[in-house]
Scaffold this motif. Structure first.
Motif, short mmCIF file in Angstrom:
data_model
loop_
_atom_site.label_atom_id
_atom_site.label_comp_id
_atom_site.label_asym_id
_atom_site.label_seq_id
_atom_site.Cartn_x
_atom_site.Cartn_y
_atom_site.Cartn_z
N SER A 145 29.33 32.50 36.56
CA SER A 145 29.70 33.24 35.34
C SER A 145 28.46 33.81 34.66
N GLU A 146 27.32 33.12 34.80
CA GLU A 146 26.07 33.61 34.20
C GLU A 146 25.68 34.95 34.83
N ARG A 161 27.67 37.00 36.41
CA ARG A 161 28.71 37.97 36.06
C ARG A 161 28.45 38.52 34.65
N GLU A 162 28.15 37.64 33.71
CA GLU A 162 27.83 38.08 32.34
C GLU A 162 26.61 38.99 32.33
N LEU A 204 33.38 42.15 33.40
CA LEU A 204 33.56 41.14 32.36
C LEU A 204 35.03 40.71 32.18
N LEU A 264 36.24 37.16 32.68
CA LEU A 264 35.69 36.15 31.77
C LEU A 264 36.44 36.08 30.45
#
Length: 186
Positions: free
Chosen positions: A145-146, A148-149, A182, A185
């Motif tokens: 997720s890091e 992806r962000e 995003l 998420l």
């Protein structure tokens, strides 16, 4: 060397506390000392990655202070120094994803600062490099997720610079990429 490293860390921490209190000039004094000590430390062992990171951080801290004072030239110079440190570390160990992420952040930060001066072509090139690296890191670890962000954030930043430079088509494309990246998420 351990005491010197601790002194570098202490100056960094003291600077951050003063910065959080809005005492920019006092923080700057600690960051200046941090830089001087980090230079001494890295002169003892230029291959020590942790010490090199502290040197880059000292330049970054001073650049932030210059930016807060409105001194864009000093901010750009400091961010260039930080970028140079990060680039050397990645060149030394290109498989280190943490260092690659630090490098993409340094590129994006310098790019954003250059955009403030109207140097949109150089800013866009740096944002593009940061975005390309974010894409690579995300592709290597799609479940992160890091990463992806990061990809979404740097697509947005690249879009802002493209828009400021008058390239609306690229800006729209990058915003679409950011939304798609995003969306999982949210």
């Amino acid at each position: 060397p351990q005491l010197l490293y601790q002194a570098v860390t202490n100056e960094n921490n003291n600077g951050h506390v003063l910065e959080s209190l809005g005492r920019i000039e006092d923080a700057n004094t600690h960051y200046d000392r941090m830089l001087a000590l980090a230079r001494q430390l890295t002169a003892r062992d230029p291959t020590n990655t942790e010490w090199q990171n502290m040197l880059g951080l000292a330049h970054n801290n001073l650049a932030k202070m210059a930016l807060q004072r409105g001194d864009l030239s000093a901010a750009i110079a400091g961010y260039r120094e930080d970028l140079a440190v990060k680039a050397r570390l990645v060149a030394r160990d290109p498989r280190n994803n943490a260092q690659r992420r630090f490098l993409l952040i340094a590129r994006a930060t310098l790019g954003r600062t250059l955009a403030l001066t109207g140097r949109f072509a150089e800013a866009a090139a740096l944002q593009s490099q940061a975005l390309a690296e974010a894409r690579k890191l995300h592709a290597m670890e799609p479940s992160s997720s890091e990463y992806r962000e990061d990809l979404g954030l740097y697509a947005i930043q690249a879009a802002r610079v493209a828009r400021l430079g008058g390239d609306m088509a690229s800006a729209a494309h990058l915003i679409d990429e950011a939304r798609a990246t995003l969306a999982p998420l949210v």
